[in-house]
Every structure is written in structure tokens, then in C-alpha cells.
Design a protein around this motif. Structure first.
Motif, PDB file in Angstrom:
ATOM      1  N   LEU A  60       1.060  -1.164   0.482  1.00  0.00           N
ATOM      2  CA  LEU A  60      -0.249  -0.284   0.135  1.00  0.00           C
ATOM      3  C   LEU A  60       1.313   1.544  -0.351  1.00  0.00           C
ATOM      4  N   PRO A  61       1.213   1.860  -1.462  1.00  0.00           N
ATOM      5  CA  PRO A  61       1.768   2.943  -0.716  1.00  0.00           C
ATOM      6  C   PRO A  61       1.771   3.591  -1.423  1.00  0.00           C
ATOM      7  N   VAL A  62       2.015   5.327  -0.742  1.00  0.00           N
ATOM      8  CA  VAL A  62       1.172   6.793   0.009  1.00  0.00           C
ATOM      9  C   VAL A  62       2.530   7.290  -0.764  1.00  0.00           C
ATOM     10  N   PHE A  63       1.279   8.061  -1.705  1.00  0.00           N
ATOM     11  CA  PHE A  63       1.617   8.779  -2.620  1.00  0.00           C
ATOM     12  C   PHE A  63       3.095   8.524  -3.607  1.00  0.00           C
ATOM     13  N   GLY A  64       2.915   7.143  -3.548  1.00  0.00           N
ATOM     14  CA  GLY A  64       4.010   7.006  -4.414  1.00  0.00           C
ATOM     15  C   GLY A  64       5.304   6.252  -4.022  1.00  0.00           C
ATOM     16  N   TYR A  65       5.067   6.386  -2.482  1.00  0.00           N
ATOM     17  CA  TYR A  65       6.482   6.207  -1.747  1.00  0.00           C
ATOM     18  C   TYR A  65       6.399   4.383  -0.975  1.00  0.00           C
ATOM     19  N   ARG A  66       6.002   3.564  -0.748  1.00  0.00           N
ATOM     20  CA  ARG A  66       6.032   2.456  -0.036  1.00  0.00           C
ATOM     21  C   ARG A  66       7.433   2.507   1.274  1.00  0.00           C
ATOM     22  N   ARG A  67       7.904   3.334   1.627  1.00  0.00           N
ATOM     23  CA  ARG A  67       9.070   3.468   2.665  1.00  0.00           C
ATOM     24  C   ARG A  67       8.560   4.937   3.615  1.00  0.00           C
ATOM     25  N   LYS A  68       8.867   5.878   3.100  1.00  0.00           N
ATOM     26  CA  LYS A  68       9.291   7.187   3.545  1.00  0.00           C
ATOM     27  C   LYS A  68       8.095   7.397   4.411  1.00  0.00           C
ATOM     28  N   PRO A  69       6.272   7.661   3.862  1.00  0.00           N
ATOM     29  CA  PRO A  69       5.485   8.345   4.204  1.00  0.00           C
ATOM     30  C   PRO A  69       5.260   7.081   5.894  1.00  0.00           C
ATOM     31  N   TYR A  70       5.565   5.866   5.767  1.00  0.00           N
ATOM     32  CA  TYR A  70       5.412   4.832   7.050  1.00  0.00           C
ATOM     33  C   TYR A  70       6.204   5.230   7.681  1.00  0.00           C
ATOM     34  N   LEU A  71       7.605   5.683   7.890  1.00  0.00           N
ATOM     35  CA  LEU A  71       8.853   5.942   8.315  1.00  0.00           C
ATOM     36  C   LEU A  71       8.288   7.250   9.511  1.00  0.00           C
ATOM     37  N   ILE A  72       7.649   8.329   8.396  1.00  0.00           N
ATOM     38  CA  ILE A  72       7.681   9.354   9.445  1.00  0.00           C
ATOM     39  C   ILE A  72       5.878   9.643   9.757  1.00  0.00           C
ATOM     40  N   LEU A  73       5.394   8.698   9.863  1.00  0.00           N
ATOM     41  CA  LEU A  73       3.971   8.239  10.598  1.00  0.00           C
ATOM     42  C   LEU A  73       4.434   7.307  11.695  1.00  0.00           C
ATOM     43  N   ALA A  74       5.743   6.241  11.661  1.00  0.00           N
ATOM     44  CA  ALA A  74       5.861   5.802  12.581  1.00  0.00           C
ATOM     45  C   ALA A  74       6.630   7.233  13.427  1.00  0.00           C
ATOM     46  N   GLY A  75       7.357   7.436  13.497  1.00  0.00           N
ATOM     47  CA  GLY A  75       8.454   8.484  13.987  1.00  0.00           C
ATOM     48  C   GLY A  75       7.226   9.665  14.787  1.00  0.00           C
ATOM     49  N   LEU A  76       6.435   9.791  14.096  1.00  0.00           N
ATOM     50  CA  LEU A  76       4.918  10.798  14.368  1.00  0.00           C
ATOM     51  C   LEU A  76       4.410  10.487  16.291  1.00  0.00           C
TER      52      LEU A  76
END
Length: 128
Positions: A60-76
Motif C-alpha cells: 500500500l504505497p502512500v503518494f507513490g512511496y512505500r517506505r518514507k511515509p510509513y517511517l515518518i508516520l511511525a516517528g510522529l
């Protein structure tokens, strides 16, 4: 590479935060050792379902990215939960919720970073 180092550093540093949380639960919230053990059992649940995060980030990519959005979400999620635990929490239920969400953030970031390491290792010819 800095993201990988940062996530692993934070995971190590959270050992000190977990120690502080133990004293908070005992001294401020008055929880017994048995109650704290039960709470930590609930808090560890996000680590049990780590494969789900891998499937989520892969499928489930977010805005075409598979890793970065999830890493940002996890950090937040992790940062907000620890801040909430340090400033707002006044009941054991709030402590369970904040600690579980913080654990979710760390578990998710661990999965994302591990997948980044695997992807980079596959691309590196010296790794085979």
C-alpha cells in the motif's frame, strides 16, 4: 543511511525511557509489579504483528512511496505518544494507550528500516 542509524539509535535510547516509565507507573500511578507486567504485555502486542506492517508498506504505497511515509508516520506516532506519556497521562488506561501507540511507532519504524536494509543489500554486489 542516516535514517537507519537514527532508528537504531532511538531504539537503544528507548531503554532509558522504558526505565523512567517503570518508575512513573510505580511512583505516580501506584501500579503493583503484577499490574505493570500486565501493562507491558499489552504494550508488546504491536511487536507481535510486525509482519502486518511489512505487508502494509509493501502493498500500500502512500503518494507513490512505500517506505518514507510509513517511517515518518511511525516517528510522529512514537514522538507524540512519548510526549503524551510525559505530560498528560494521569491514569493507568492512558498509560497503556500511550505506551502501546509508542510501541507501535517503534515496531513499525523497525520493520521499515529493516526492509530498507534488505533492499540496499540486494542492490549491493558485495553483499552476495
Amino acid at each position: 543511511t542516516y535514517a537507519v542509524m537514527t532508528v537504531y539509535f532511538v531504539q537503544g535510547a528507548l531503554g532509558l525511557a522504558a526505565l523512567a516509565r517503570t518508575y512513573f507507573l510505580k511512583d505516580q500511578l501506584g501500579l503493583s509489579p503484577g499490574e505493570q507486567a500486565a501493562l507491558m504485555g499489552v504494550v508488546s502486542l504491536p511487536w507481535v504483528i510486525k509482519p502486518v506492517y511489512g505487508f502494509l508498506t509493501d502493498g500500500l504505497p502512500v503518494f507513490g512511496y512505500r517506505r518514507k511515509p510509513y517511517l515518518i508516520l511511525a516517528g510522529l506516532l512514537g514522538s507524540a505518544s512519548w510526549a503524551f506519556l510525559a505530560t498528560v497521562v494521569a491514569t493507568p488506561a492512558q498509560a497503556v494507550a500511550a505506551s502501546t501507540v509508542a510501541s507501535l511507532g517503534v515496531a513499525m519504524s523497525d520493520v521499515v528500516v529493516d526492509s530498507l536494509v534488505v533492499e540496499r543489500a540486494r542492490e549491493d554486489e558485495s553483499a552476495s
